[in-house]
Write an enzyme that holds these catalytic residues in place. Structure first.
Site, mmCIF file in Angstrom:
data_model
loop_
_atom_site.group_PDB
_atom_site.id
_atom_site.type_symbol
_atom_site.label_atom_id
_atom_site.label_comp_id
_atom_site.label_asym_id
_atom_site.label_seq_id
_atom_site.Cartn_x
_atom_site.Cartn_y
_atom_site.Cartn_z
ATOM 1 N N LYS A 66 -26.138 6.168 31.454
ATOM 2 C CA LYS A 66 -26.041 5.440 32.730
ATOM 3 C C LYS A 66 -26.626 6.220 33.917
ATOM 4 C CE LYS A 66 -21.987 2.681 31.503
ATOM 5 N NZ LYS A 66 -20.650 2.262 31.943
ATOM 6 N N GLY A 130 -17.127 7.970 35.635
ATOM 7 C CA GLY A 130 -18.126 6.929 35.863
ATOM 8 C C GLY A 130 -17.514 5.566 36.148
HETATM 9 P P1 NDP Z 1 -15.651 9.517 32.117
HETATM 10 O O1 NDP Z 1 -15.744 10.420 30.946
HETATM 11 O O2 NDP Z 1 -16.742 9.470 33.116
HETATM 12 O O3 NDP Z 1 -14.290 9.880 32.936
HETATM 13 C C1 NDP Z 1 -13.080 10.091 32.272
HETATM 14 C C2 NDP Z 1 -11.952 10.167 33.293
HETATM 15 O O4 NDP Z 1 -10.722 10.313 32.572
HETATM 16 C C3 NDP Z 1 -12.057 11.358 34.245
HETATM 17 O O5 NDP Z 1 -11.567 11.000 35.507
HETATM 18 C C4 NDP Z 1 -11.142 12.376 33.549
HETATM 19 O O6 NDP Z 1 -10.599 13.344 34.427
HETATM 20 C C5 NDP Z 1 -10.051 11.453 33.064
HETATM 21 N N1 NDP Z 1 -9.250 12.065 31.992
HETATM 22 C C6 NDP Z 1 -9.624 12.317 30.713
HETATM 23 N N2 NDP Z 1 -8.607 12.872 30.028
HETATM 24 C C7 NDP Z 1 -7.569 12.979 30.907
HETATM 25 C C8 NDP Z 1 -6.240 13.458 30.797
HETATM 26 N N3 NDP Z 1 -5.759 13.964 29.653
HETATM 27 N N4 NDP Z 1 -5.430 13.383 31.884
HETATM 28 C C9 NDP Z 1 -5.905 12.858 33.041
HETATM 29 N N5 NDP Z 1 -7.156 12.394 33.214
HETATM 30 C C10 NDP Z 1 -7.980 12.451 32.145
HETATM 31 O O7 NDP Z 1 -15.372 8.082 31.501
HETATM 32 P P2 NDP Z 1 -15.561 6.664 32.241
HETATM 33 O O8 NDP Z 1 -15.074 6.799 33.635
HETATM 34 O O9 NDP Z 1 -16.933 6.165 32.025
HETATM 35 O O10 NDP Z 1 -14.602 5.718 31.398
HETATM 36 C C11 NDP Z 1 -13.194 5.859 31.473
HETATM 37 C C12 NDP Z 1 -12.525 4.807 30.617
HETATM 38 O O11 NDP Z 1 -12.763 3.511 31.110
HETATM 39 C C13 NDP Z 1 -13.040 4.846 29.170
HETATM 40 O O12 NDP Z 1 -11.922 4.912 28.325
HETATM 41 C C14 NDP Z 1 -13.776 3.544 28.992
HETATM 42 O O13 NDP Z 1 -13.569 3.017 27.712
HETATM 43 C C15 NDP Z 1 -13.127 2.641 30.047
HETATM 44 N N6 NDP Z 1 -14.079 1.660 30.570
HETATM 45 C C16 NDP Z 1 -13.810 0.327 30.383
HETATM 46 C C17 NDP Z 1 -14.678 -0.629 30.852
HETATM 47 C C18 NDP Z 1 -14.368 -2.069 30.637
HETATM 48 O O14 NDP Z 1 -15.258 -2.907 30.829
HETATM 49 N N7 NDP Z 1 -13.152 -2.419 30.274
HETATM 50 C C19 NDP Z 1 -15.924 -0.289 31.578
HETATM 51 C C20 NDP Z 1 -16.088 1.165 31.742
HETATM 52 C C21 NDP Z 1 -15.203 2.076 31.241
HETATM 53 P P3 NDP Z 1 -11.379 14.737 34.716
HETATM 54 O O15 NDP Z 1 -12.448 14.394 35.695
HETATM 55 O O16 NDP Z 1 -10.343 15.630 35.260
HETATM 56 O O17 NDP Z 1 -11.935 15.195 33.385
#
Ligand code: NDP
Length: 275
Positions: A66, A130
């Protein structure tokens, strides 16, 4: 016939081909839509090869491309500028490529379809990855009173709040949030973290969850996610997963390409059966 595709790696799990073929049927549009597995280092070559066909009118882009897609296009929509990422590319009549992100429209459409009133609401957004970056602009357009972004790595929440550049937006850490539950009551909590995928919970206190009117998890699974189960146990009446958002973001991509917005009425049930 016009061609569309989704690029990703991996891509076999993508529901986009099923969704867009259903949209084409619903709206009587003749088009093809395929899933393309791109090698990590060859994404832009794969894009250019795809668009070398004049019938290729647009594509979706999913993980991990992306951000690269945002750099490749000629112009970014306002939402894609905030997100720094693109999930939809549209070929213009003049040959230029516009990049947009439709996750925010997908989320808001789903929230409104579930009767969630965003006007004057207090919203807590968990996560600053993201997905969070892609929805902030659209949430703000629906007039919430406040939007608090909380992330494990607080610097990312701070950066996102700065990019949003809106007095209603604040960033915080879980520690700060949990330390003052009386002043941290939210109408809507949106979990945009990936925690539910690994059966984990974000470190938000139960007292903050239980005051919410509605809890939304962007993750969708074949049963309520662990976060939604927790919210239900704590007495939250309204819990929603991200399957409707998935359909909503696809419907917005389809609209950007074809100028007609599909309803996707039966898709939710059809896709849920397959999860
Ligand atoms: P990213 O990898 O960009 O971000 C992941 C996020 O999750 C970060 O903010 C990260 O925090 C946080 N995170 C991960 N593990 C933990 C934890 N143990 N405790 C607290 N925070 C945590 O992923 P995306 O933002 O692209 O996607 C996130 C979710 O959204 C995915 O599961 C995806 O499947 C879902 N999604 C669903 C969509 C839909 O259409 N329904 C569309 C897009 C996404 P940190 O920055 O501290 O690592």
């Amino acid at each position: 016939m016009d061609h569309y595709a989704v690029f990703g790696n991996p891509i076999a799990q993508s529901k986009s081909p099923i969704i867009h073929q259903a949209f084409a049927k619903e709206t009587n549009q003749q088009l093809s839509y395929s899933a393309i597995l791109a090698a990590e280092q060859d994404f832009t070559d794969a894009l250019e090869h795809f668009f070398s066909d004049p019938h290729a009118k647009g594509c979706n882009v999913t993980m991990p491309f992306k951000q690269q897609a945002a750099k490749w296009v000629d112009e970014l929509s306002p939402a894609a500028l905030i997100a720094g990422a693109v999930n939809t590319i549209i070929r213009q009549a003049d040959g230029r490529f516009i990049g947009d992100t439709t996750d925010g429209v997908g989320l808001v459409t789903d929230l409104l379809a579930h009767g969630v009133d965003l006007n004057n609401s207090h919203i807590l957004l968990l996560g600053a990855g993201g997905a969070a970056r892609s929805v902030v602009g659209d949430l703000l357009q629906h007039h919430p009173k406040s939007l608090v972004i909380c992330n494990r790595s607080v610097d990312k929440a701070d950066t996102l709040a700065q990019i949003a550049n809106d007095r209603r937006v604040k960033s915080t850490s879980y520690e700060q949030l949990n330390s003052d539950p009386q002043n941290n009551k939210f109408d809507l909590i949106i979990n945009s973290t990936s925690t539910s995928l690994s059966g984990q919970l974000p470190a938000i206190s139960e007292s903050i969850i239980q005051h919410a009117h509605c809890v939304y998890d962007m993750v969708y699974q074949n049963e309520p996610t662990i976060f939604l189960q927790k919210a239900k146990q704590l007495g939250v009446q309204h819990t929603i997963d991200g399957l409707g958002m998935l359909i909503g973001q696809a419907a917005q991509s389809f609209y950007l390409w074809r100028g007609v917005k599909p309803k996707g009425v039966d898709l939710l049930t059809a896709l849920r059966v397959e999860l």
